[in-house]
Motif scaffolding. Structure first.
Motif, PDB file in Angstrom:
ATOM      1  N   LEU A  43     -70.108  14.861  -6.423  1.00 35.76           N
ATOM      2  CA  LEU A  43     -70.648  14.145  -7.581  1.00 35.76           C
ATOM      3  C   LEU A  43     -70.652  15.050  -8.810  1.00 35.76           C
ATOM      4  CD1 LEU A  43     -73.704  12.295  -5.965  1.00 35.76           C
ATOM      5  CD2 LEU A  43     -71.627  11.232  -6.881  1.00 35.76           C
ATOM      6  N   PHE A  44     -71.003  16.305  -8.584  1.00 36.30           N
ATOM      7  CA  PHE A  44     -71.044  17.283  -9.671  1.00 36.30           C
ATOM      8  C   PHE A  44     -69.662  17.461 -10.303  1.00 36.30           C
ATOM      9  CE2 PHE A  44     -70.138  21.784 -10.618  1.00 36.30           C
ATOM     10  CZ  PHE A  44     -70.969  21.977 -11.711  1.00 36.30           C
ATOM     11  N   GLY A  45     -68.640  17.697  -9.477  1.00 37.19           N
ATOM     12  CA  GLY A  45     -67.299  17.918  -9.998  1.00 37.19           C
ATOM     13  C   GLY A  45     -66.778  16.725 -10.774  1.00 37.19           C
ATOM     14  N   ASP A  46     -66.996  15.521 -10.223  1.00 32.07           N
ATOM     15  CA  ASP A  46     -66.513  14.306 -10.899  1.00 32.07           C
ATOM     16  C   ASP A  46     -67.242  14.065 -12.216  1.00 32.07           C
ATOM     17  OD1 ASP A  46     -64.790  13.922  -8.816  1.00 32.07           O
ATOM     18  OD2 ASP A  46     -66.033  12.438  -7.787  1.00 32.07           O
ATOM     19  N   ALA A  47     -68.590  14.130 -12.174  1.00 34.25           N
ATOM     20  CA  ALA A  47     -69.380  13.854 -13.376  1.00 34.25           C
ATOM     21  C   ALA A  47     -69.160  14.914 -14.446  1.00 34.25           C
ATOM     22  CB  ALA A  47     -70.864  13.754 -13.016  1.00 34.25           C
ATOM     23  N   LEU A  48     -69.054  16.182 -14.030  1.00 35.18           N
ATOM     24  CA  LEU A  48     -68.863  17.263 -15.001  1.00 35.18           C
ATOM     25  C   LEU A  48     -67.490  17.138 -15.663  1.00 35.18           C
ATOM     26  CD1 LEU A  48     -69.978  19.788 -16.306  1.00 35.18           C
ATOM     27  CD2 LEU A  48     -69.086  21.122 -14.389  1.00 35.18           C
ATOM     28  N   GLY A  49     -66.486  16.767 -14.877  1.00 35.63           N
ATOM     29  CA  GLY A  49     -65.163  16.565 -15.446  1.00 35.63           C
ATOM     30  C   GLY A  49     -65.157  15.477 -16.497  1.00 35.63           C
ATOM     31  N   ASN A  50     -65.864  14.372 -16.209  1.00 39.89           N
ATOM     32  CA  ASN A  50     -65.945  13.272 -17.176  1.00 39.89           C
ATOM     33  C   ASN A  50     -66.684  13.698 -18.441  1.00 39.89           C
ATOM     34  OD1 ASN A  50     -64.584  11.520 -15.466  1.00 39.89           O
ATOM     35  ND2 ASN A  50     -66.467  10.764 -14.517  1.00 39.89           N
ATOM     36  N   SER A  51     -67.753  14.476 -18.274  1.00 40.83           N
ATOM     37  CA  SER A  51     -68.535  14.898 -19.438  1.00 40.83           C
ATOM     38  C   SER A  51     -67.760  15.874 -20.310  1.00 40.83           C
ATOM     39  CB  SER A  51     -69.850  15.540 -18.986  1.00 40.83           C
ATOM     40  OG  SER A  51     -70.723  14.573 -18.467  1.00 40.83           O
ATOM     41  N   ILE A  52     -67.068  16.811 -19.679  1.00 39.56           N
ATOM     42  CA  ILE A  52     -66.267  17.763 -20.459  1.00 39.56           C
ATOM     43  C   ILE A  52     -65.185  17.026 -21.244  1.00 39.56           C
ATOM     44  CG2 ILE A  52     -64.591  19.644 -20.264  1.00 39.56           C
ATOM     45  CD1 ILE A  52     -66.225  20.740 -17.952  1.00 39.56           C
ATOM     46  N   ALA A  75     -74.239   7.697 -23.925  1.00 44.67           N
ATOM     47  CA  ALA A  75     -74.231   6.564 -24.853  1.00 44.67           C
ATOM     48  C   ALA A  75     -75.271   6.746 -25.952  1.00 44.67           C
ATOM     49  CB  ALA A  75     -74.496   5.265 -24.084  1.00 44.67           C
ATOM     50  N   ASN A  76     -76.341   7.514 -25.650  1.00 39.80           N
ATOM     51  CA  ASN A  76     -77.388   7.777 -26.642  1.00 39.80           C
ATOM     52  C   ASN A  76     -77.087   9.027 -27.475  1.00 39.80           C
ATOM     53  OD1 ASN A  76     -79.040   5.574 -26.104  1.00 39.80           O
ATOM     54  ND2 ASN A  76     -80.115   6.630 -24.439  1.00 39.80           N
ATOM     55  N   GLY A  77     -75.853   9.545 -27.351  1.00 41.46           N
ATOM     56  CA  GLY A  77     -75.474  10.708 -28.140  1.00 41.46           C
ATOM     57  C   GLY A  77     -75.956  12.025 -27.579  1.00 41.46           C
ATOM     58  N   LEU A  78     -76.237  12.069 -26.270  1.00 41.30           N
ATOM     59  CA  LEU A  78     -76.764  13.278 -25.647  1.00 41.30           C
ATOM     60  C   LEU A  78     -75.740  13.883 -24.688  1.00 41.30           C
ATOM     61  CD1 LEU A  78     -80.382  12.012 -24.873  1.00 41.30           C
ATOM     62  CD2 LEU A  78     -79.649  13.441 -26.784  1.00 41.30           C
ATOM     63  N   GLY A  79     -74.497  13.965 -25.129  1.00 40.44           N
ATOM     64  CA  GLY A  79     -73.435  14.448 -24.257  1.00 40.44           C
ATOM     65  C   GLY A  79     -73.670  15.859 -23.755  1.00 40.44           C
ATOM     66  N   LEU A  80     -74.034  16.792 -24.649  1.00 42.51           N
ATOM     67  CA  LEU A  80     -74.277  18.167 -24.239  1.00 42.51           C
ATOM     68  C   LEU A  80     -75.503  18.270 -23.336  1.00 42.51           C
ATOM     69  CD1 LEU A  80     -73.529  20.166 -27.517  1.00 42.51           C
ATOM     70  CD2 LEU A  80     -72.239  20.220 -25.377  1.00 42.51           C
ATOM     71  N   ALA A  81     -76.526  17.479 -23.639  1.00 46.23           N
ATOM     72  CA  ALA A  81     -77.720  17.474 -22.795  1.00 46.23           C
ATOM     73  C   ALA A  81     -77.381  16.969 -21.401  1.00 46.23           C
ATOM     74  CB  ALA A  81     -78.803  16.596 -23.429  1.00 46.23           C
ATOM     75  N   ALA A  82     -76.546  15.929 -21.329  1.00 45.36           N
ATOM     76  CA  ALA A  82     -76.124  15.396 -20.029  1.00 45.36           C
ATOM     77  C   ALA A  82     -75.353  16.452 -19.250  1.00 45.36           C
ATOM     78  CB  ALA A  82     -75.260  14.147 -20.233  1.00 45.36           C
ATOM     79  N   LEU A  83     -74.550  17.224 -19.959  1.00 42.63           N
ATOM     80  CA  LEU A  83     -73.788  18.297 -19.330  1.00 42.63           C
ATOM     81  C   LEU A  83     -74.736  19.340 -18.736  1.00 42.63           C
ATOM     82  CD1 LEU A  83     -70.735  19.029 -19.088  1.00 42.63           C
ATOM     83  CD2 LEU A  83     -71.044  20.481 -21.092  1.00 42.63           C
ATOM     84  N   LEU A  84     -75.767  19.713 -19.485  1.00 46.65           N
ATOM     85  CA  LEU A  84     -76.749  20.686 -19.015  1.00 46.65           C
ATOM     86  C   LEU A  84     -77.475  20.163 -17.784  1.00 46.65           C
ATOM     87  CD1 LEU A  84     -78.513  23.250 -19.374  1.00 46.65           C
ATOM     88  CD2 LEU A  84     -80.000  21.881 -20.856  1.00 46.65           C
ATOM     89  N   VAL A  85     -77.894  18.893 -17.833  1.00 48.63           N
ATOM     90  CA  VAL A  85     -78.616  18.303 -16.713  1.00 48.63           C
ATOM     91  C   VAL A  85     -77.761  18.338 -15.453  1.00 48.63           C
ATOM     92  CG1 VAL A  85     -79.508  16.140 -15.782  1.00 48.63           C
ATOM     93  CG2 VAL A  85     -80.141  16.861 -18.089  1.00 48.63           C
ATOM     94  N   MET A  86     -76.502  17.972 -15.577  1.00 44.90           N
ATOM     95  CA  MET A  86     -75.619  17.935 -14.418  1.00 44.90           C
ATOM     96  C   MET A  86     -75.459  19.312 -13.784  1.00 44.90           C
ATOM     97  SD  MET A  86     -72.456  15.412 -14.992  1.00 44.90           S
ATOM     98  CE  MET A  86     -72.140  16.064 -16.613  1.00 44.90           C
ATOM     99  N   VAL A  87     -75.203  20.315 -14.610  1.00 47.26           N
ATOM    100  CA  VAL A  87     -74.946  21.660 -14.084  1.00 47.26           C
ATOM    101  C   VAL A  87     -76.193  22.228 -13.419  1.00 47.26           C
ATOM    102  CG1 VAL A  87     -74.367  24.035 -14.706  1.00 47.26           C
ATOM    103  CG2 VAL A  87     -73.097  22.133 -15.729  1.00 47.26           C
TER     104      VAL A  87
END
Length: 427
Positions: free
Chosen positions: A118-127, A272-284
């Motif tokens: 899940l981490f690899g897939d979600a992180l790839g999408n976020s990057i 979608a709320n403009g928190l792309g970098l925050a989402a990236l931090l949460v995932m990692v």
């Protein structure tokens, strides 16, 4: 706190006094483990299926139920200062515990692989979304595996230090995400969002069943962390703060942002709320803290099966195995198997809790551990058999929660058999 260096996981001996910590520190580690992608999925699914009001009730009831059981299992760990696997060995015997230790370790490595995928897939999408760069999810999964292995090698102190930094950061990001939700809505709007029940999530009892069932494996293994507690009384704040309060809050924070979106995905809602970098931090960070704990507990179990190898080497071997499972696509075939394994794990907790209550477990006993402790082994087989019955025939579930059914059956079976059969643990 001393500098963190590679250390023993104390997989075969009680935790020394100088390494003990407070119950609040243990609660922080447990909450850090709970802030993970699978938990985000569960929280979002419950809120979406039941609506905000009933979802909150389900979180509260599920958290209270889990906290009560965790309090009991954590007290065993705090009193014995031994890992779950050492307790199981004393409870089931040398040979009786081997299969169970392997079962527990495989379950944890399976969840490690699923979370890493899940981490690899979600992180790839976020990057790709944030930086417009494409990176293979397999590469990200492998790199994440290296990070988790290195952290786990340094033992509980490294996990504790990581959690002290990660948990406040993650909670801050999640709270900020919820705050952004209220830019477009208020409580009345969120409460008015209609529920969309599913087959597995159609009522509060059904949601509580899913929540307890999802956490039962972790609760069974809480002695691995609670053994670092300064005293058994520290188990009370640790259990309440983590499972009773921390987990419900995490589930709610994960569920609120998806109410106004069509996707049951917190990360997508944050983006979608403009928190792309925050989402990236949460995932990692969320995956880091969770999988470090999965790997830590799995390595403790394997250490009991192959005691000749040093702890750090076992950790590396387990990490490579779990990462290999992820790279091989374990998520596509392993989730049903993990659910199936859940039938066999709750009885372990029921039996060692009963054995400890009866004073059948003495970690300081000079007597040799029997090869097989028949009351415990037979009770586990009986409870597991009942678990299989209700797994295939859900209409026969007594408590409404399959995991609780098998745990209660194990408690009763062991209590009866320990009186009838003479092969009990010497003490």
């Amino acid at each position: 706190m001393a500098n963190v260096t590679p250390t023993s996981n104390h997989s075969r001996a009680p935790v020394p006094t100088h390494e003990l910590v407070s119950g609040w520190a243990i609660a922080t580690v447990i909450v850090g483990v709970g802030i993970t992608l699978p938990a985000f999925v569960i929280g979002a699914a419950v809120i979406r299926a039941l609506g905000l009001r009933d979802g909150v009730v389900a979180f509260a009831v599920g958290g209270a139920s889990t906290a009560l059981l965790a309090l009991l299992t954590m007290r065993v760990g705090a009193k014995t200062r031994a890992s779950t696997y050492s307790i199981v060995r004393r409870c089931f015997g040398v040979w009786g515990s081997q299969a169970l230790n392997v079962l527990l370790a495989l379950t944890l490595l399976g969840w490690y692989g699923v979370t890493a995928t899940l981490f690899g897939d979600a992180l790839g999408n976020s990057i790709r979304s944030v930086f417009a760069v494409s990176v293979s999810p397999l590469v990200l999964t492998a790199l994440g595996g290296v990070l988790m292995i290195v952290t786990t090698i340094f033992g509980f102190r490294a996990i504790d230090r990581l959690s002290r930094i990660a948990v406040p950061a993650l909670l801050t990001v999640l709270l900020f995400s919820v705050w952004r939700v209220f830019d477009d809505a208020n409580w009345s709007t969120l409460l008015a969002v209609p529920s969309t029940p599913t087959t597995n999530l159609s009522s509060i009892p059904a949601a509580v069943s899913v929540l307890v069932g999802s956490f039962i494996v972790g609760v069974t293994l809480t002695p691995d962390l609670a053994r670092f507690s300064r005293s058994p009384s520290e188990a009370v704040p640790a259990a309440i703060a983590s499972y009773g309060i921390g987990y419900p809050i995490i589930l709610l924070l994960a569920g609120l942002p998806v109410l106004l979106h069509t996707d049951n995905d917190l990360i997508s809602a944050m983006e979608a709320n403009g928190l792309g970098l925050a989402a990236l931090l949460v995932m990692v960070v969320a995956t880091w803290t969770t999988n470090v704990n999965n790997l830590y507990s799995a390595s403790l179990g394997v250490a009991r099966v192959v005691p000749a190898f040093p702890d750090w080497l076992i950790t590396v071997a387990c990490g490579v195995t779990g990462t290999g499972m992820a790279l091989a696509g374990i998520m596509n075939v392993f989730i049903p198997f993990l659910i199936f394994l859940g039938v066999f794990i709750p009885p372990i907790a029921g039996i060692y809790l009963t054995a400890h209550h009866r004073h059948d477990i003495d970690m300081d006993a000079v007597h040799p551990v029997p090869s097989i402790v028949w009351p415990a082994v037979i009770a586990w087989l009986v409870a597991s058999a009942w678990g299989l019955v209700v797994y295939f025939q859900p209409s026969l579930i007594i408590s409404g929660i399959p995991a609780i059914d098998t745990l209660v059956v194990a408690v009763v079976a062991y209590a009866v058999l320990a009186r009838l059969l003479p092969a009990r643990i010497p003490h």
